[in-house]
Design an enzyme around this catalytic site. Structure first.
Site: not given
Ligand code: PLP
Length: 399
Positions: A131, A212, A248
Protein backbone atom coordinates in the site's frame (compact mmCIF):
# COMPACT_ATOMS: atom_id res chain seq x y z
CA UNK A 1 7.67 38.42 -1.79
CA UNK A 2 5.30 35.88 -0.33
CA UNK A 3 5.89 33.69 2.67
CA UNK A 4 5.30 30.56 0.65
CA UNK A 5 7.07 31.30 -2.63
CA UNK A 6 9.06 28.10 -2.40
CA UNK A 7 5.98 25.88 -2.13
CA UNK A 8 5.35 23.74 -5.21
CA UNK A 9 2.14 21.74 -5.64
CA UNK A 10 2.50 18.30 -4.04
CA UNK A 11 2.43 15.28 -6.34
CA UNK A 12 -1.00 13.68 -6.57
CA UNK A 13 -1.57 10.68 -4.32
CA UNK A 14 -1.48 7.64 -6.62
CA UNK A 15 -4.68 6.21 -5.12
CA UNK A 16 -6.75 9.26 -4.18
CA UNK A 17 -5.83 10.98 -7.46
CA UNK A 18 -7.67 8.22 -9.35
CA UNK A 19 -10.99 9.10 -7.70
CA UNK A 20 -10.50 12.79 -8.49
CA UNK A 21 -9.99 11.96 -12.16
CA UNK A 22 -13.00 9.60 -12.15
CA UNK A 23 -15.29 12.25 -10.68
CA UNK A 24 -14.19 14.77 -13.29
CA UNK A 25 -15.03 12.42 -16.22
CA UNK A 26 -18.51 13.12 -17.66
CA UNK A 27 -18.75 9.81 -19.57
CA UNK A 28 -21.82 7.69 -18.64
CA UNK A 29 -19.72 4.54 -19.17
CA UNK A 30 -17.11 5.40 -16.57
CA UNK A 31 -16.03 2.76 -14.06
CA UNK A 32 -14.06 3.33 -10.85
CA UNK A 33 -12.00 0.33 -9.83
CA UNK A 34 -9.37 2.52 -8.21
CA UNK A 35 -10.09 3.18 -4.60
CA UNK A 36 -10.37 0.33 -2.10
CA UNK A 37 -13.86 1.00 -0.82
CA UNK A 38 -16.66 -1.54 -0.97
CA UNK A 39 -19.58 -0.94 -3.31
CA UNK A 40 -22.82 -2.86 -3.73
CA UNK A 41 -23.84 -4.44 -7.01
CA UNK A 42 -25.18 -1.07 -8.17
CA UNK A 43 -21.82 0.54 -7.54
CA UNK A 44 -23.16 2.43 -4.52
CA UNK A 45 -21.42 2.93 -1.14
CA UNK A 46 -22.77 0.66 1.57
CA UNK A 47 -23.67 1.34 5.18
CA UNK A 48 -23.99 -1.97 7.00
CA UNK A 49 -27.31 -2.75 8.65
CA UNK A 50 -25.52 -3.46 11.95
CA UNK A 51 -24.09 0.06 11.78
CA UNK A 52 -27.50 1.60 11.10
CA UNK A 53 -28.95 -0.32 14.03
CA UNK A 54 -26.09 0.74 16.32
CA UNK A 55 -26.69 4.35 15.26
CA UNK A 56 -30.38 4.02 16.13
CA UNK A 57 -29.47 2.70 19.57
CA UNK A 58 -26.92 5.44 20.18
CA UNK A 59 -29.01 8.30 18.81
CA UNK A 60 -29.70 11.03 21.30
CA UNK A 61 -28.20 9.12 24.20
CA UNK A 62 -24.55 10.09 24.09
CA UNK A 63 -22.78 13.19 25.25
CA UNK A 64 -19.97 14.78 23.28
CA UNK A 65 -17.27 14.65 25.95
CA UNK A 66 -13.67 13.88 25.07
CA UNK A 67 -12.61 10.27 25.08
CA UNK A 68 -9.49 9.51 27.15
CA UNK A 69 -6.19 9.91 25.25
CA UNK A 70 -6.14 6.16 24.63
CA UNK A 71 -9.68 6.23 23.25
CA UNK A 72 -12.72 4.12 24.06
CA UNK A 73 -11.77 1.39 26.52
CA UNK A 74 -14.72 -0.74 25.46
CA UNK A 75 -14.00 -0.42 21.76
CA UNK A 76 -10.34 -1.28 22.30
CA UNK A 77 -11.28 -4.29 24.41
CA UNK A 78 -13.56 -5.70 21.71
CA UNK A 79 -11.04 -4.92 19.00
CA UNK A 80 -8.27 -6.83 20.76
CA UNK A 81 -10.51 -9.89 20.99
CA UNK A 82 -10.86 -9.91 17.22
CA UNK A 83 -7.12 -9.94 16.70
CA UNK A 84 -5.79 -11.94 19.65
CA UNK A 85 -8.81 -14.24 20.10
CA UNK A 86 -11.80 -14.19 22.42
CA UNK A 87 -10.04 -16.05 25.19
CA UNK A 88 -6.54 -14.75 24.68
CA UNK A 89 -4.28 -15.29 27.65
CA UNK A 90 -2.35 -12.18 26.63
CA UNK A 91 -5.43 -10.04 27.09
CA UNK A 92 -6.24 -11.75 30.41
CA UNK A 93 -2.68 -11.19 31.61
CA UNK A 94 -2.94 -7.52 30.57
CA UNK A 95 0.14 -7.84 28.40
CA UNK A 96 -1.34 -5.90 25.48
CA UNK A 97 -0.73 -2.17 25.33
CA UNK A 98 -3.47 -0.76 23.11
CA UNK A 99 -4.92 2.58 22.12
CA UNK A 100 -7.68 3.66 19.78
CA UNK A 101 -6.14 5.04 16.61
CA UNK A 102 -7.29 7.12 13.65
CA UNK A 103 -8.14 4.03 11.61
CA UNK A 104 -5.41 1.84 10.14
CA UNK A 105 -3.36 4.75 8.85
CA UNK A 106 -3.26 6.35 12.27
CA UNK A 107 -2.38 3.05 13.90
CA UNK A 108 0.57 2.55 11.54
CA UNK A 109 1.70 6.12 12.08
CA UNK A 110 1.54 5.83 15.86
CA UNK A 111 3.62 2.69 15.67
CA UNK A 112 6.16 4.33 13.38
CA UNK A 113 6.53 7.24 15.78
CA UNK A 114 6.84 4.86 18.71
CA UNK A 115 9.48 2.86 16.86
CA UNK A 116 11.43 6.00 16.06
CA UNK A 117 11.29 7.21 19.64
CA UNK A 118 12.29 4.00 21.40
CA UNK A 119 14.35 2.18 18.76
CA UNK A 120 15.89 5.22 17.06
CA UNK A 121 18.50 3.23 15.14
CA UNK A 122 15.99 0.80 13.65
CA UNK A 123 14.65 0.45 10.12
CA UNK A 124 11.42 -0.95 8.77
CA UNK A 125 11.23 -3.70 6.14
CA UNK A 126 8.28 -3.19 3.82
CA UNK A 127 7.06 -5.67 1.16
CA UNK A 128 7.34 -5.00 -2.58
CA UNK A 129 4.80 -3.95 -3.54
CA UNK A 130 2.73 -2.53 -0.71
CA UNK A 131 0.00 0.00 0.00
CA UNK A 132 1.71 3.17 -1.17
CA UNK A 133 0.94 5.07 2.02
CA UNK A 134 3.18 2.75 4.06
CA UNK A 135 6.15 4.48 2.47
CA UNK A 136 4.81 7.92 3.36
CA UNK A 137 4.04 6.92 6.94
CA UNK A 138 7.50 5.64 7.82
CA UNK A 139 9.15 8.41 5.81
CA UNK A 140 7.37 11.09 7.79
CA UNK A 141 8.21 9.29 11.04
CA UNK A 142 11.83 9.39 9.83
CA UNK A 143 12.37 5.66 10.05
CA UNK A 144 14.64 4.43 7.23
CA UNK A 145 12.96 1.91 4.94
CA UNK A 146 14.19 -1.31 3.48
CA UNK A 147 12.19 -3.63 1.30
CA UNK A 148 11.64 -7.36 1.16
CA UNK A 149 10.54 -9.54 -1.77
CA UNK A 150 6.92 -10.53 -1.78
CA UNK A 151 5.27 -10.74 -5.18
CA UNK A 152 6.32 -13.01 -7.99
CA UNK A 153 5.35 -11.27 -11.22
CA UNK A 154 5.47 -14.32 -13.46
CA UNK A 155 3.23 -16.55 -11.36
CA UNK A 156 1.26 -13.56 -10.04
CA UNK A 157 1.65 -15.26 -6.67
CA UNK A 158 3.96 -15.19 -3.67
CA UNK A 159 7.74 -15.15 -4.09
CA UNK A 160 8.11 -17.25 -0.99
CA UNK A 161 11.75 -18.27 -1.49
CA UNK A 162 12.94 -14.67 -1.91
CA UNK A 163 10.79 -13.50 0.97
CA UNK A 164 12.38 -16.11 3.23
CA UNK A 165 15.86 -15.16 2.01
CA UNK A 166 15.23 -11.52 2.83
CA UNK A 167 13.95 -12.41 6.28
CA UNK A 168 17.04 -14.54 6.80
CA UNK A 169 19.45 -11.93 5.50
CA UNK A 170 18.07 -8.94 7.39
CA UNK A 171 20.11 -7.99 10.46
CA UNK A 172 18.85 -9.82 13.57
CA UNK A 173 16.22 -7.87 15.44
CA UNK A 174 14.81 -6.03 12.41
CA UNK A 175 11.33 -4.58 12.18
CA UNK A 176 9.07 -6.00 9.47
CA UNK A 177 5.71 -4.75 8.28
CA UNK A 178 3.47 -7.72 7.41
CA UNK A 179 0.00 -7.58 5.88
CA UNK A 180 -2.02 -9.87 8.15
CA UNK A 181 -4.41 -10.89 5.35
CA UNK A 182 -5.70 -9.79 1.95
CA UNK A 183 -2.42 -8.15 0.96
CA UNK A 184 -2.84 -4.78 -0.72
CA UNK A 185 -2.29 -4.37 -3.67
CA UNK A 186 -1.56 -7.96 -4.74
CA UNK A 187 -4.34 -10.05 -3.15
CA UNK A 188 -1.63 -12.65 -2.54
CA UNK A 189 -1.27 -14.09 0.97
CA UNK A 190 1.09 -16.76 2.32
CA UNK A 191 -0.58 -20.11 3.06
CA UNK A 192 -0.96 -21.23 6.65
CA UNK A 193 2.08 -23.48 6.27
CA UNK A 194 4.12 -20.61 4.83
CA UNK A 195 3.09 -18.35 7.71
CA UNK A 196 4.40 -21.00 10.09
CA UNK A 197 7.73 -21.01 8.31
CA UNK A 198 7.88 -17.23 8.28
CA UNK A 199 7.14 -17.17 11.99
CA UNK A 200 9.89 -19.71 12.67
CA UNK A 201 12.38 -17.69 10.68
CA UNK A 202 11.37 -14.52 12.51
CA UNK A 203 11.96 -16.41 15.73
CA UNK A 204 15.40 -17.55 14.64
CA UNK A 205 16.35 -13.99 13.71
CA UNK A 206 14.63 -12.22 16.61
CA UNK A 207 12.71 -9.95 14.21
CA UNK A 208 9.73 -7.84 15.26
CA UNK A 209 6.50 -8.21 13.27
CA UNK A 210 4.07 -5.34 12.92
CA UNK A 211 0.88 -6.70 11.39
CA UNK A 212 -1.18 -4.27 9.37
CA UNK A 213 -4.66 -5.77 9.39
CA UNK A 214 -6.84 -3.47 7.33
CA UNK A 215 -9.00 -6.23 5.81
CA UNK A 216 -9.88 -8.66 8.59
CA UNK A 217 -12.86 -10.60 7.21
CA UNK A 218 -12.35 -9.57 3.61
CA UNK A 219 -10.04 -12.43 2.70
CA UNK A 220 -12.12 -15.44 3.70
CA UNK A 221 -15.36 -13.78 4.78
CA UNK A 222 -14.57 -14.78 8.38
CA UNK A 223 -12.61 -12.42 10.66
CA UNK A 224 -11.54 -15.33 12.85
CA UNK A 225 -9.97 -17.19 9.93
CA UNK A 226 -8.34 -14.03 8.64
CA UNK A 227 -6.50 -13.62 11.94
CA UNK A 228 -4.65 -16.89 11.39
CA UNK A 229 -1.29 -15.31 10.58
CA UNK A 230 -1.39 -13.37 13.83
CA UNK A 231 -2.46 -16.38 15.85
CA UNK A 232 0.46 -18.39 14.47
CA UNK A 233 2.91 -15.70 15.58
CA UNK A 234 1.23 -15.56 18.99
CA UNK A 235 1.47 -19.35 19.38
CA UNK A 236 5.15 -19.13 18.59
CA UNK A 237 5.67 -16.61 21.38
CA UNK A 238 6.42 -13.47 19.38
CA UNK A 239 5.97 -9.99 20.82
CA UNK A 240 4.11 -8.41 17.93
CA UNK A 241 2.34 -5.17 17.10
CA UNK A 242 -1.02 -4.94 15.30
CA UNK A 243 -2.64 -2.08 13.41
CA UNK A 244 -6.39 -2.67 13.06
CA UNK A 245 -8.96 -0.76 11.07
CA UNK A 246 -12.74 -0.79 10.80
CA UNK A 247 -12.73 1.19 7.57
CA UNK A 248 -13.35 -1.78 5.30
CA UNK A 249 -14.82 -4.57 7.39
CA UNK A 250 -17.40 -2.36 9.09
CA UNK A 251 -17.60 0.16 6.28
CA UNK A 252 -16.63 2.95 8.69
CA UNK A 253 -14.15 4.58 6.29
CA UNK A 254 -14.71 8.21 7.19
CA UNK A 255 -15.23 7.57 10.90
CA UNK A 256 -11.52 6.87 11.30
CA UNK A 257 -11.74 4.15 13.91
CA UNK A 258 -9.00 1.64 14.52
CA UNK A 259 -6.55 0.40 17.10
CA UNK A 260 -2.82 -0.01 17.64
CA UNK A 261 -1.69 -2.70 20.01
CA UNK A 262 1.72 -3.89 21.14
CA UNK A 263 2.12 -7.21 22.93
CA UNK A 264 4.52 -6.72 25.84
CA UNK A 265 6.54 -8.92 28.19
CA UNK A 266 4.28 -8.30 31.15
CA UNK A 267 1.62 -5.97 32.51
CA UNK A 268 4.16 -3.47 33.82
CA UNK A 269 5.72 -3.05 30.41
CA UNK A 270 2.29 -2.80 28.79
CA UNK A 271 1.32 0.04 31.13
CA UNK A 272 4.52 1.88 30.23
CA UNK A 273 4.11 1.32 26.49
CA UNK A 274 0.49 2.43 26.52
CA UNK A 275 1.38 5.59 28.40
CA UNK A 276 4.03 6.39 25.80
CA UNK A 277 1.63 5.75 22.90
CA UNK A 278 -0.77 8.21 24.52
CA UNK A 279 2.04 10.66 24.92
CA UNK A 280 2.67 10.47 21.17
CA UNK A 281 -1.03 10.97 20.43
CA UNK A 282 -1.43 13.96 22.74
CA UNK A 283 0.41 16.63 20.71
CA UNK A 284 -0.87 15.21 17.40
CA UNK A 285 -4.63 15.07 18.04
CA UNK A 286 -5.09 14.85 21.83
CA UNK A 287 -7.73 12.16 21.73
CA UNK A 288 -9.51 10.16 19.04
CA UNK A 289 -13.06 10.71 17.72
CA UNK A 290 -15.93 9.27 19.70
CA UNK A 291 -18.73 8.43 17.29
CA UNK A 292 -17.18 5.61 15.27
CA UNK A 293 -15.78 4.03 18.42
CA UNK A 294 -19.24 4.00 19.94
CA UNK A 295 -20.67 2.36 16.84
CA UNK A 296 -18.02 -0.37 17.02
CA UNK A 297 -18.42 -1.03 20.73
CA UNK A 298 -22.21 -1.08 20.38
CA UNK A 299 -22.01 -3.69 17.62
CA UNK A 300 -19.33 -5.91 19.08
CA UNK A 301 -20.66 -5.66 22.62
CA UNK A 302 -24.04 -7.06 21.59
CA UNK A 303 -24.08 -10.73 20.54
CA UNK A 304 -26.97 -10.22 18.14
CA UNK A 305 -25.45 -7.21 16.41
CA UNK A 306 -22.10 -8.95 16.24
CA UNK A 307 -23.73 -11.91 14.47
CA UNK A 308 -25.33 -9.51 12.01
CA UNK A 309 -21.95 -7.87 11.40
CA UNK A 310 -20.30 -11.24 10.74
CA UNK A 311 -23.05 -12.07 8.27
CA UNK A 312 -22.63 -8.75 6.50
CA UNK A 313 -18.82 -9.05 6.29
CA UNK A 314 -19.28 -12.44 4.71
CA UNK A 315 -21.81 -10.95 2.32
CA UNK A 316 -19.29 -8.35 1.15
CA UNK A 317 -16.51 -10.93 0.76
CA UNK A 318 -18.82 -13.28 -1.14
CA UNK A 319 -19.95 -10.60 -3.59
CA UNK A 320 -16.32 -9.85 -4.37
CA UNK A 321 -15.51 -13.53 -4.83
CA UNK A 322 -18.46 -13.79 -7.21
CA UNK A 323 -17.15 -10.84 -9.24
CA UNK A 324 -13.72 -12.49 -9.49
CA UNK A 325 -15.33 -15.52 -11.08
CA UNK A 326 -17.42 -13.36 -13.38
CA UNK A 327 -14.48 -11.22 -14.53
CA UNK A 328 -12.33 -14.26 -15.23
CA UNK A 329 -15.14 -16.06 -17.10
CA UNK A 330 -15.87 -13.02 -19.21
CA UNK A 331 -12.21 -12.70 -20.21
CA UNK A 332 -12.01 -16.39 -21.05
CA UNK A 333 -15.24 -16.24 -23.05
CA UNK A 334 -13.83 -13.35 -25.07
CA UNK A 335 -11.11 -15.76 -26.17
CA UNK A 336 -8.24 -14.09 -24.35
CA UNK A 337 -5.01 -15.93 -25.00
CA UNK A 338 -3.68 -14.90 -21.59
CA UNK A 339 -4.16 -16.73 -18.33
CA UNK A 340 -6.54 -15.01 -15.92
CA UNK A 341 -6.62 -17.62 -13.21
CA UNK A 342 -4.89 -15.26 -10.79
CA UNK A 343 -8.10 -13.23 -10.70
CA UNK A 344 -9.80 -16.01 -8.77
CA UNK A 345 -6.69 -17.18 -6.93
CA UNK A 346 -5.94 -13.81 -5.38
CA UNK A 347 -8.09 -12.80 -2.42
CA UNK A 348 -9.40 -9.78 -0.57
CA UNK A 349 -10.45 -6.54 -2.16
CA UNK A 350 -7.90 -6.34 -4.96
CA UNK A 351 -6.81 -8.10 -8.09
CA UNK A 352 -3.25 -7.41 -9.13
CA UNK A 353 -3.96 -7.87 -12.79
CA UNK A 354 -0.48 -7.76 -14.26
CA UNK A 355 -1.47 -4.96 -16.65
CA UNK A 356 1.25 -2.46 -17.42
CA UNK A 357 0.95 1.30 -16.71
CA UNK A 358 0.55 1.86 -20.46
CA UNK A 359 -2.31 -0.62 -20.66
CA UNK A 360 -3.97 1.06 -17.67
CA UNK A 361 -3.59 4.43 -19.40
CA UNK A 362 -5.40 3.01 -22.42
CA UNK A 363 -8.21 1.68 -20.24
CA UNK A 364 -8.67 5.17 -18.85
CA UNK A 365 -8.33 7.09 -22.12
CA UNK A 366 -10.33 4.78 -24.36
CA UNK A 367 -12.79 3.19 -21.94
CA UNK A 368 -13.12 5.65 -19.01
CA UNK A 369 -12.00 2.94 -16.60
CA UNK A 370 -10.12 4.35 -13.61
CA UNK A 371 -7.55 2.42 -11.58
CA UNK A 372 -4.04 2.80 -10.21
CA UNK A 373 -1.26 2.52 -12.77
CA UNK A 374 0.23 -0.52 -11.04
CA UNK A 375 -2.57 -2.58 -12.58
CA UNK A 376 -4.49 -3.01 -9.35
CA UNK A 377 -8.23 -3.56 -9.84
CA UNK A 378 -10.43 -2.92 -6.84
CA UNK A 379 -12.82 -5.85 -7.17
CA UNK A 380 -15.25 -4.00 -4.91
CA UNK A 381 -15.96 -1.65 -7.82
CA UNK A 382 -16.90 -4.51 -10.18
CA UNK A 383 -20.62 -5.21 -10.57
CA UNK A 384 -22.88 -7.46 -12.65
CA UNK A 385 -23.64 -4.28 -14.60
CA UNK A 386 -20.05 -3.39 -15.55
CA UNK A 387 -18.14 -6.68 -15.52
CA UNK A 388 -18.65 -7.39 -19.24
CA UNK A 389 -17.64 -3.87 -20.21
CA UNK A 390 -14.58 -4.11 -17.98
CA UNK A 391 -13.59 -7.54 -19.30
CA UNK A 392 -13.93 -6.40 -22.89
CA UNK A 393 -11.79 -3.34 -22.28
CA UNK A 394 -9.11 -5.38 -20.52
CA UNK A 395 -9.18 -7.87 -23.40
CA UNK A 396 -8.71 -5.09 -25.97
CA UNK A 397 -5.74 -3.47 -24.23
CA UNK A 398 -3.97 -6.74 -23.36
CA UNK A 399 -4.25 -8.54 -26.72
N1 PLP B 1 -3.26 -0.63 5.47
C1 PLP B 1 -3.57 -1.08 4.26
C2 PLP B 1 -2.79 -2.20 3.70
C3 PLP B 1 -4.60 -0.49 3.54
O1 PLP B 1 -4.89 -0.94 2.32
C4 PLP B 1 -5.31 0.57 4.09
C5 PLP B 1 -6.36 1.25 3.33
O2 PLP B 1 -6.46 1.23 2.15
C6 PLP B 1 -4.97 0.98 5.37
C7 PLP B 1 -3.93 0.36 6.03
C8 PLP B 1 -5.60 2.08 6.14
O3 PLP B 1 -6.86 2.48 5.89
P1 PLP B 1 -7.64 3.36 6.95
O4 PLP B 1 -6.68 4.36 7.48
O5 PLP B 1 -8.74 3.94 6.19
O6 PLP B 1 -8.08 2.40 8.02
Amino acid sequence: SSWWHSVEPAPKDPILGVTEAFLADPSPDKVNVGVGAYRDDNGKPVVLECVREAERRIAGSMNMEYLPMGGSVKMVEETLKLAYGDNSEFIKDKRVAAVQALSGTGACRLFAEFQKRFRPESQIYIPVPTWSNHHNIWRDAQVPQRTYHYYHAESRGLDFASLMDDVKNAPSGSFFLLHACAHNPTGVDPSEEQWREISQQFKAKGHFALFDMAYQGFASGDPERDAKSIRIFLEDGHSIGIAQSYAKNMGLYGQRVGCLSVLCEDEKQAVAVKSQLQMIARPMYSNPPVHGALIVSTILGDPELKQLWLKEVKGMADRIIGMRTALRENLENLGSSLSWKHITEQIGMFCYSGMTPEQVDRLTKEFHIYMTRNGRISMAGVTTGNVRYLANAIHVVTE
